[in-house]
Design a protein around this motif. Structure first.
Motif, mmCIF file in Angstrom:
data_model
loop_
_atom_site.group_PDB
_atom_site.id
_atom_site.type_symbol
_atom_site.label_atom_id
_atom_site.label_comp_id
_atom_site.label_asym_id
_atom_site.label_seq_id
_atom_site.Cartn_x
_atom_site.Cartn_y
_atom_site.Cartn_z
ATOM 1 N N SER A 142 0.804 -1.234 0.000
ATOM 2 C CA SER A 142 0.000 0.000 0.000
ATOM 3 C C SER A 142 0.829 1.273 0.000
ATOM 4 O O SER A 142 0.262 2.357 0.016
ATOM 5 C CB SER A 142 -0.911 0.034 1.225
ATOM 6 N N PRO B 198 2.288 4.497 -1.010
ATOM 7 C CA PRO B 198 2.004 5.357 -2.162
ATOM 8 C C PRO B 198 3.190 5.436 -3.104
ATOM 9 O O PRO B 198 3.024 5.565 -4.316
ATOM 10 C CB PRO B 198 1.723 6.732 -1.544
ATOM 11 N N LYS C 221 -7.035 9.466 -1.461
ATOM 12 C CA LYS C 221 -6.537 9.433 -0.078
ATOM 13 C C LYS C 221 -7.589 10.058 0.807
ATOM 14 O O LYS C 221 -8.294 10.973 0.380
ATOM 15 C CB LYS C 221 -5.249 10.242 0.032
ATOM 16 N N PHE D 245 0.302 11.699 3.553
ATOM 17 C CA PHE D 245 -1.083 12.179 3.478
ATOM 18 C C PHE D 245 -1.098 13.706 3.521
ATOM 19 O O PHE D 245 -0.195 14.328 4.076
ATOM 20 C CB PHE D 245 -1.906 11.604 4.635
ATOM 21 N N ARG E 266 -4.503 5.277 7.527
ATOM 22 C CA ARG E 266 -3.965 4.240 6.624
ATOM 23 C C ARG E 266 -5.039 3.187 6.331
ATOM 24 O O ARG E 266 -5.158 2.708 5.210
ATOM 25 C CB ARG E 266 -2.763 3.560 7.287
ATOM 26 N N ALA F 163 -7.394 4.419 3.918
ATOM 27 C CA ALA F 163 -6.777 4.476 2.584
ATOM 28 C C ALA F 163 -6.657 3.095 1.959
ATOM 29 O O ALA F 163 -6.167 2.970 0.845
ATOM 30 C CB ALA F 163 -5.392 5.121 2.692
ATOM 31 N N TRP G 273 -5.079 0.297 3.477
ATOM 32 C CA TRP G 273 -3.914 -0.504 3.870
ATOM 33 C C TRP G 273 -4.354 -1.775 4.583
ATOM 34 O O TRP G 273 -5.418 -1.828 5.194
ATOM 35 C CB TRP G 273 -3.007 0.303 4.802
#
Ligand SMILES: Nc1nc2c(c(=O)[nH]1)N[C@H]1C(S)=C(S)[C@@H](COP(=O)(O)OP(=O)(O)OC[C@H]3O[C@@H](n4cnc5c(N)ncnc54)[C@H](O)[C@@H]3O)O[C@H]1N2
Ligand code: MOO
Ligand SMILES: [Mg+2]
Length: 604
Positions: free
Chosen positions: A345, A347, A365, A406, A506, A509, A511
Motif C-alpha cells: 500500500s 504510495p 486518499k 497524506f 492508513r 486508505a 492498507w
C-alpha cells in the motif's frame, strides 16, 4: 490501589473471522473499566475450538497478574458450543453458586437464560466465568457479579484482613470511618458538573479494535489497483543494458566499422547491418533491428575517427554473444501481466509502478482537516502576548501527515467556545472525512470538544485511554465522519497521532490492517525507568551496538515538553507499574514503535 488484570475472551467463529462483529467483548471491557478504576484488561478472540480456547485460557491462568477471566460465547446448545467443555478441565474448583446467581438474575429477564450451560470456577488463582455471547446478556451477567468480585478475589488470595472487613460490612458491624469502597464505581452523575469522567479508560488494544471496526476502509486497492494489468511491455523494445556497441553476435571480435549512433529515445532503426559493422549505442536505447548483442564500451578500443570527428572504426576486444547486455521486450514486465507482484500500500510503490506503465492516476486518499483548539494559542510569527502560548500542534501534525504521505487542510485555531467549535466541526466535515483536533478533551470547564460532539450527535467510542501520555484521547464518529480529539499537550498529541490517528487514516486508505500501526521492534533500555500507573509510551533514541538496539530515554517525559520528540526514534512501550514491579531496568528488552524510517541515531 494495585491494578487488577481482567481477561476478556470472545469465543465465536464469526467474530474470529471478522473482529468488527464482536460486540460483547468490547462491551465487557468497557463495563470492567467503568466498574473498576484500577482495572487493566487483556482481550482476545478465538474460534469455537476446544483446544484454542483452552490454550488461550491456560496462558492467562499462568499469568500471575490475570485474576479474573470472562469468556463470552459458546455456552449454548449448538454443536459448536464448547466453551464449558473447554473451561471445566482447567478448573481446580468449581463455583456453581456463582453461576446459579447469574442464571437466577438472567431468568428474571428471559427464560432463554435456561439454555446457557456456562460454568464458573477457579483455575490457579484466577476466577473464570463463562458468559453467553450476546451483548445484552454479558451486560446483565456482569451487572449481577461485579460487586462480588473484589471479595471473591480476596478469598482466593486468602487476604484475611480484607475478607474480615467485607464480612463486617455485610453484617453492618463496621464503623463508617472504617468503610472502604473496595469496588470504586465511577459516579457519572452528581449535582452540577460531574467531577468524574463518564468515559471508561479503555486499553489501547480495545481502542484499536474499535477504530478498525468503525473507520470505513476503501476497497479501491482490491477492486481496482491490485487488479491493474500492464497495457505495455517493459521494455517496449529490445533495449541496451550498457553504453557500448550493438552488433551481430555471429560476427567475431576485432575491428568493426561504426555505421550509426543510437541514443535513448531514438526510434528502433531498420538499417541493414553486416557482421563487421556496429552501431554506437547508449544504455536504454533500442537495438537496431539486425543487431542481437551489445559490447560495453570498456571492452572496446577506438581505432579511428572520420573527418567530422565521429567514430568510424572500433576494435571489439571480447567475443560477442547472442543477447549479451540486451533486455528483451517485456523482460521486466509483460503486457497484460499484473503490475503488482504483491500488494503493497505504500504510495511510493503504487504511484511509481502505475507511472511505469503509463497510467497517470492519483490514489484516492482520505481527506483530513487539522484544527488546534485553545483560546491561549498564538500562531507562530505573532508577537508574544501575556497568557498566550504558541501553537505547535498544527505544524507538528501537518508535518507528520506529510511525512507519512497524506495531505491535510490546516484550519484556523479555534477558541474554547462551544458554539464556535460546533460550527467549525460541521463546516469541516462538509469537506473532509477525518477531523483531527488537539486540546479541549480533558476535564476543564472550557474543554468543549466532547460536548460539541455529543450535541452534534456523534457517537463517542472512546473518551479516555489507559496510556501515558494521551489519556483523554477521544475518538468519535457519525456516518462516515471520523473525529480524533487528541489531547492538547504537544507530546500527548504526538504520541496519540502515531498510535491512533495514523493507523486509522492508513486503514481508510485501504492498507492491510497489520501494516496500519507503526512497525514494532525490540529494544534494550539503556537506563532504569520508573514505571507509571498507566502503560507509558516513552520517547527514546536508538543506538546500535554490535547489532543490538539500545533505547535512551529523551530527558523529562512530561507531556508538555516537546523537546522529548527531538531525536526520538521510537516510542518504547513500558507496562504499568504493578505490586511486583515498579521499574523497568537497564538492559531489559521492551517493544518499541518505530517513528521514523532512519530510526538508528548512533552506531557504537
Ligand atoms: N482534572 C483533570 N485535568 C486533566 C486531566 C484529567 O484527567 N483530569 N488530564 C490531563 C491530561 S493527561 C492531559 S494530556 C491534558 C489534556 O488536555 P486537553 O486535551 O483538554 O487540552 P487543553 O486543556 O486544551 O491543553 C492542555 C495543555 O496543552 C497546551 N496546548 C493546547 N493546544 C496546544 C497547541 N496547539 N500547541 C501547543 N500547546 C498546546 C495548553 O496550553 C495546555 O497547557 O489535560 C490534563 N488535565
Ligand atoms: O495523558 Mo496526558 O497526555 O498524561 O499528559
Ligand atoms: Mg483541558
Amino acid at each position: 490501589m494495585d491494578p487488577i488484570t481482567f481477561g476478556v475472551l470472545t469465543i465465536s467463529d464469526t467474530c474470529y473471522n471478522d473482529r468488527s462483529k464482536d460486540r460483547s467483548g468490547p462491551r465487557l471491557v468497557s463495563q470492567i473499566m467503568q466498574a473498576f478504576r484500577n482495572a487493566q484488561v487483556v482481550a482476545s478472540v478465538v474460534p469455537d475450538e476446544n483446544s484454542l480456547i483452552q490454550s488461550e485460557l491456560r496462558q492467562w491462568i499462568n499469568r500471575e497478574e490475570v485474576r479474573i477471566i470472562f469468556t463470552t460465547g459458546g455456552t449454548g446448545l449448538a454443536p459448536r458450543d464448547v466453551t464449558p467443555e473447554a473451561t471445566k478441565p482447567l478448573l481446580d474448583k468449581e463455583c456453581p453458586q456463582l453461576m446459579t446467581a447469574i442464571t437466577l438474575a438472567s431468568l428474571k429477564k428471559t427464560t432463554f437464560a435456561a439454555l446457557s450451560r456456562g460454568v464458573c470456577g477457579i483455575g490457579g488463582n484466577t476466577l473464570i466465568l463463562n458468559f453467553p455471547g450476546s451483548e445484552k446478556a454479558v451486560a446483565e451477567c456482569f451487572g449481577t457479579v461485579k460487586d462480588l468480585l473484589p471479595h471473591a478475589l480476596h478469598l482466593i488470595n486468602d487476604d484475611v484482613a480484607l475478607v474480615q472487613r467485607t464480612h463486617a460490612q455485610v453484617q453492618g458491624t463496621e464503623t463508617v470511618e472504617a468503610q472502604i469502597h473496595v469496588c470504586p464505581h465511577q459516579t457519572g452523575v452528581g449535582d452540577g458538573r460531574d467531577r468524574h469522567s463518564p468515559f471508561p479508560m479503555l486499553p489501547i488494544s480495545v481502542v484499536m479494535d474499535i477504530i478498525f471496526g468503525v473507520v470505513q476502509r476503501t476497497t479501491c486497492l482490491e477492486d481496482d489497483i491490485w487488479k491493474t494489468t500492464s497495457p505495455v511491455n517493459i521494455p517496449p523494445f529490445r533495449a541496451s543494458i550498457k553504453d557500448g556497441y550493438a552488433m551481430k553476435s555471429t560476427g567475431f571480435s576485432g575491428s568493426k566499422r561504426v555505421v550509426g549512433f543510437v541514443a535513448a529515445g531514438d526510434a528502433p532503426c531498420a538499417q541493414p547491418l553486416q557482421e563487421d559493422e556496429c552501431f554506437k549505442i547508449n544504455t536504454g536505447a533500442p537495438l537496431p533491428d539486425q543487431a542481437d548483442c551489445v559490447v560495453q564500451v570498456e571492452d572496446t578500443l577506438l581505432v579511428s575517427r572520420d573527418k567530422h570527428g565521429e567514430e568510424s572504426l572500433v576494435e571489439i576486444m571480447v567475443e560477442p554473444k547472442p543477447e549479451l547486455d540486451v533486455r528483451p521486450i517485456g523482460h521486466d514486465l509483460r503486457i497484460h501481466d499484473s503490475i503488482f507482484p504483491i500488494t503493497d500500500s505504500s504510495p511510493v510503490v503504487i504511484q511509481s509502478l502505475l507511472s511505469s506503465v503509463g497510467i497517470s492516476k492519483s490514489l484516492p486518499k482520505p481527506k483530513v482537516a487539522l484544527v488546534s483548539t485553545g483560546s491561549e494559542l498564538l500562531a507562530p510569527g505573532e508577537l508574544p502576548v501575556p497568557g498566550k502560548v504558541y501553537d505547535s500542534n498544527a505544524t507538528m501534525l501537518e508535518e507528520l501527515l506529510l511525512y507519512f504521505g497524506f495531505n491535510c487542510i490546516r484550519t484556523v485555531v479555534l477558541s474554547d467556545n462551544l458554539p464556535e467549535t460546533k460550527r467549525s466541526l460541521v463546516h469541516l466535515f462538509e469537506k473532509v472525512e477525518f477531523v483531527i483536533s488537539t486540546g479541549g478533551v480533558s476535564m476543564g470547564d472550557k474543554d468543549f470538544i466532547k460536548t460539541a460532539l455529543e450535541e452534534l450527535n456523534f457517537k463517542i467510542h472512546c473518551g479516555r485511554v489507559n496510556m501515558k501520555p494521551g489519556k483523554p484521547m477521544t475518538f468519535a464518529s457519525k456516518d462516515n465522519m471520523c473525529f480524533f480529539g487528541l489531547p492538547g499537550n504537544p507530546v500527548s498529541a504526538f504520541v496519540t497521532f502515531h498510535l491512533f490517528a495514523l493507523p486509522a487514516i492508513r486503514w481508510a486508505a485501504g492498507w492491510e490492517r497489520t501494516k496500519c500501526p507503526l512497525a514494532t521492534i525490540q529494544v534494550k533500555l539503556s537506563q532504569d525507568h520508573i514505571l507509571d500507573r498507566r502503560p507509558e509510551y516513552v520517547r527514546a533514541s536508538v543506538t546500535s551496538k554490535n547489532g543490538q538496539l539500545y533505547a535512551s530515554v529523551n530527558g523529562n517525559q512530561i507531556s508538555s515538553r516537546l523537546q522529548s520528540i527531538a531525536g526520538a526514534d521510537v516510542l518504547v512501550h513500558l507496562p504499568a507499574r504493578s505490586s511486583e514491579c515498579f521499574k523497568a531496568s537497564a538492559g531489559e528488552s521492551y517493544p518499541a514503535s518505530v517513528l521514523r524510517y532512519d530510526f538508528i541515531s548512533k552506531y557504537e
